[in-house]
Design a protein around this motif. Structure first.
Motif, PDB file in Angstrom:
ATOM      1  N   ILE A  71      46.926  49.034  52.381  1.00  0.00           N
ATOM      2  CA  ILE A  71      45.839  49.813  51.786  1.00  0.00           C
ATOM      3  C   ILE A  71      44.539  49.332  52.413  1.00  0.00           C
ATOM      4  N   ARG A  72      43.877  50.222  53.118  1.00  0.00           N
ATOM      5  CA  ARG A  72      42.602  49.876  53.737  1.00  0.00           C
ATOM      6  C   ARG A  72      41.489  50.198  52.745  1.00  0.00           C
ATOM      7  N   LEU A  73      40.720  49.184  52.385  1.00  0.00           N
ATOM      8  CA  LEU A  73      39.627  49.369  51.441  1.00  0.00           C
ATOM      9  C   LEU A  73      38.311  49.530  52.174  1.00  0.00           C
ATOM     10  N   GLU A  74      37.513  50.407  51.663  1.00  0.00           N
ATOM     11  CA  GLU A  74      36.151  50.589  52.161  1.00  0.00           C
ATOM     12  C   GLU A  74      35.219  49.775  51.270  1.00  0.00           C
ATOM     13  N   PRO A  75      34.036  49.455  51.769  1.00  0.00           N
ATOM     14  CA  PRO A  75      33.085  48.690  50.949  1.00  0.00           C
ATOM     15  C   PRO A  75      32.904  49.331  49.574  1.00  0.00           C
ATOM     16  N   GLY A  76      32.995  48.500  48.538  1.00  0.00           N
ATOM     17  CA  GLY A  76      32.823  48.965  47.169  1.00  0.00           C
ATOM     18  C   GLY A  76      34.115  49.362  46.481  1.00  0.00           C
ATOM     19  N   GLU A  77      35.225  49.476  47.223  1.00  0.00           N
ATOM     20  CA  GLU A  77      36.493  49.860  46.618  1.00  0.00           C
ATOM     21  C   GLU A  77      37.205  48.627  46.058  1.00  0.00           C
ATOM     22  N   THR A  78      38.088  48.888  45.113  1.00  0.00           N
ATOM     23  CA  THR A  78      38.804  47.821  44.417  1.00  0.00           C
ATOM     24  C   THR A  78      40.295  48.125  44.432  1.00  0.00           C
ATOM     25  N   VAL A  79      41.092  47.091  44.458  1.00  0.00           N
ATOM     26  CA  VAL A  79      42.529  47.242  44.285  1.00  0.00           C
ATOM     27  C   VAL A  79      42.952  46.258  43.195  1.00  0.00           C
ATOM     28  N   VAL A  80      43.867  46.694  42.340  1.00  0.00           N
ATOM     29  CA  VAL A  80      44.397  45.859  41.268  1.00  0.00           C
ATOM     30  C   VAL A  80      45.856  45.577  41.590  1.00  0.00           C
ATOM     31  N   VAL A  81      46.238  44.313  41.513  1.00  0.00           N
ATOM     32  CA  VAL A  81      47.591  43.893  41.867  1.00  0.00           C
ATOM     33  C   VAL A  81      48.192  43.105  40.708  1.00  0.00           C
ATOM     34  N   ALA A  82      49.409  43.451  40.321  1.00  0.00           N
ATOM     35  CA  ALA A  82      50.148  42.650  39.344  1.00  0.00           C
ATOM     36  C   ALA A  82      50.676  41.434  40.105  1.00  0.00           C
ATOM     37  N   ASN A  83      50.071  40.300  39.879  1.00  0.00           N
ATOM     38  CA  ASN A  83      50.234  39.113  40.713  1.00  0.00           C
ATOM     39  C   ASN A  83      51.686  38.674  40.907  1.00  0.00           C
ATOM     40  N   GLN A  84      52.523  38.720  39.868  1.00  0.00           N
ATOM     41  CA  GLN A  84      53.901  38.276  40.032  1.00  0.00           C
ATOM     42  C   GLN A  84      54.875  39.440  40.152  1.00  0.00           C
ATOM     43  N   ARG A  85      54.357  40.646  40.255  1.00  0.00           N
ATOM     44  CA  ARG A  85      55.229  41.812  40.418  1.00  0.00           C
ATOM     45  C   ARG A  85      55.062  42.462  41.780  1.00  0.00           C
ATOM     46  N   CYS A  86      54.082  42.009  42.533  1.00  0.00           N
ATOM     47  CA  CYS A  86      53.816  42.588  43.847  1.00  0.00           C
ATOM     48  C   CYS A  86      53.359  41.473  44.777  1.00  0.00           C
ATOM     49  N   LEU A  87      54.131  41.213  45.803  1.00  0.00           N
ATOM     50  CA  LEU A  87      53.668  40.248  46.798  1.00  0.00           C
ATOM     51  C   LEU A  87      52.490  40.876  47.521  1.00  0.00           C
ATOM     52  N   HIS A  88      51.464  40.117  47.729  1.00  0.00           N
ATOM     53  CA  HIS A  88      50.268  40.699  48.323  1.00  0.00           C
ATOM     54  C   HIS A  88      49.581  39.689  49.232  1.00  0.00           C
ATOM     55  N   GLN A  97      29.014  41.987  57.491  1.00  0.00           N
ATOM     56  CA  GLN A  97      28.655  41.909  56.074  1.00  0.00           C
ATOM     57  C   GLN A  97      29.428  40.779  55.400  1.00  0.00           C
ATOM     58  N   PRO A  98      28.870  40.212  54.346  1.00  0.00           N
ATOM     59  CA  PRO A  98      29.627  39.183  53.621  1.00  0.00           C
ATOM     60  C   PRO A  98      30.862  39.789  52.952  1.00  0.00           C
ATOM     61  N   ARG A  99      31.923  39.045  52.951  1.00  0.00           N
ATOM     62  CA  ARG A  99      33.166  39.498  52.331  1.00  0.00           C
ATOM     63  C   ARG A  99      33.245  38.879  50.945  1.00  0.00           C
ATOM     64  N   ILE A 100      33.466  39.715  49.952  1.00  0.00           N
ATOM     65  CA  ILE A 100      33.557  39.220  48.579  1.00  0.00           C
ATOM     66  C   ILE A 100      34.945  39.545  48.042  1.00  0.00           C
ATOM     67  N   VAL A 101      35.666  38.520  47.637  1.00  0.00           N
ATOM     68  CA  VAL A 101      36.958  38.696  47.002  1.00  0.00           C
ATOM     69  C   VAL A 101      36.857  38.046  45.624  1.00  0.00           C
ATOM     70  N   ARG A 102      37.066  38.817  44.599  1.00  0.00           N
ATOM     71  CA  ARG A 102      36.975  38.306  43.231  1.00  0.00           C
ATOM     72  C   ARG A 102      38.335  38.436  42.563  1.00  0.00           C
ATOM     73  N   GLY A 103      38.649  37.447  41.774  1.00  0.00           N
ATOM     74  CA  GLY A 103      39.889  37.480  41.018  1.00  0.00           C
ATOM     75  C   GLY A 103      39.603  37.637  39.540  1.00  0.00           C
ATOM     76  N   CYS A 104      40.438  38.383  38.885  1.00  0.00           N
ATOM     77  CA  CYS A 104      40.362  38.560  37.441  1.00  0.00           C
ATOM     78  C   CYS A 104      41.794  38.506  36.944  1.00  0.00           C
ATOM     79  N   TYR A 105      42.081  37.594  36.063  1.00  0.00           N
ATOM     80  CA  TYR A 105      43.463  37.387  35.668  1.00  0.00           C
ATOM     81  C   TYR A 105      43.680  37.771  34.209  1.00  0.00           C
ATOM     82  N   VAL A 106      44.793  38.462  33.964  1.00  0.00           N
ATOM     83  CA  VAL A 106      45.174  38.887  32.632  1.00  0.00           C
ATOM     84  C   VAL A 106      46.552  38.310  32.347  1.00  0.00           C
TER      85      VAL A 106
END
Length: 125
Positions: A71-88, A97-106
């Motif tokens: 999945i190619r993301l463009e600036p401002g786009e987000t992808v949500v991954v189920a951490n233990q259900r999808c290898l990523h 541009q600066p690269r920002i990767v943020r994690g949010c865990y549920v």
């Protein structure tokens, strides 16, 4: 600081359905596997040989192109991954541009509860 530690099977299956419900794999922090004790060279050499073969087979499966969804993301786009259900992972790329990767865990239990409350029983094992 953090000192997170965990152990468990690489492939986690449901006790109820037998379906795969989780995958625990990270090449960067793969913990050494320990043979049964006491140490016996003949048995442990065989253990480590079979273990190396298993790791190689697993890595070959994961490296197959047909196993990937890119999945190619463009600036401002987000992808949500189920951490233990999808290898990523991420491909490298060049940008000025600066690269920002943020994690949010549920917590999976909380997510499963919400799915059940909303009637999405097919999403919960």
């Amino acid at each position: 600081g953090w000192d997170l530690q965990a152990s468990g099977p690489v492939i986690v299956t449901s006790h109820r359905t037998g379906r795969i419900v989780g995958v625990r794999h990270n090449d960067l922090d793969r913990r050494p596997d320990w043979p049964a004790s006491p140490y016996r060279a003949d048995e442990n050499d065989d253990f480590y040989q079979r273990l190396q073969e298993a790791h190689q087979a697993w890595d070959e499966i994961l490296a197959r192109d047909e196993q990937r969804c890119v999945i190619r993301l463009e600036p401002g786009e987000t992808v949500v991954v189920a951490n233990q259900r999808c290898l990523h992972g991420r491909h490298s790329f060049s940008t000025t541009q600066p690269r920002i990767v943020r994690g949010c865990y549920v917590c999976q239990d909380e997510l499963n509860s919400r799915f059940r409350m909303e009637g999405f029983y097919n999403l919960v094992d």
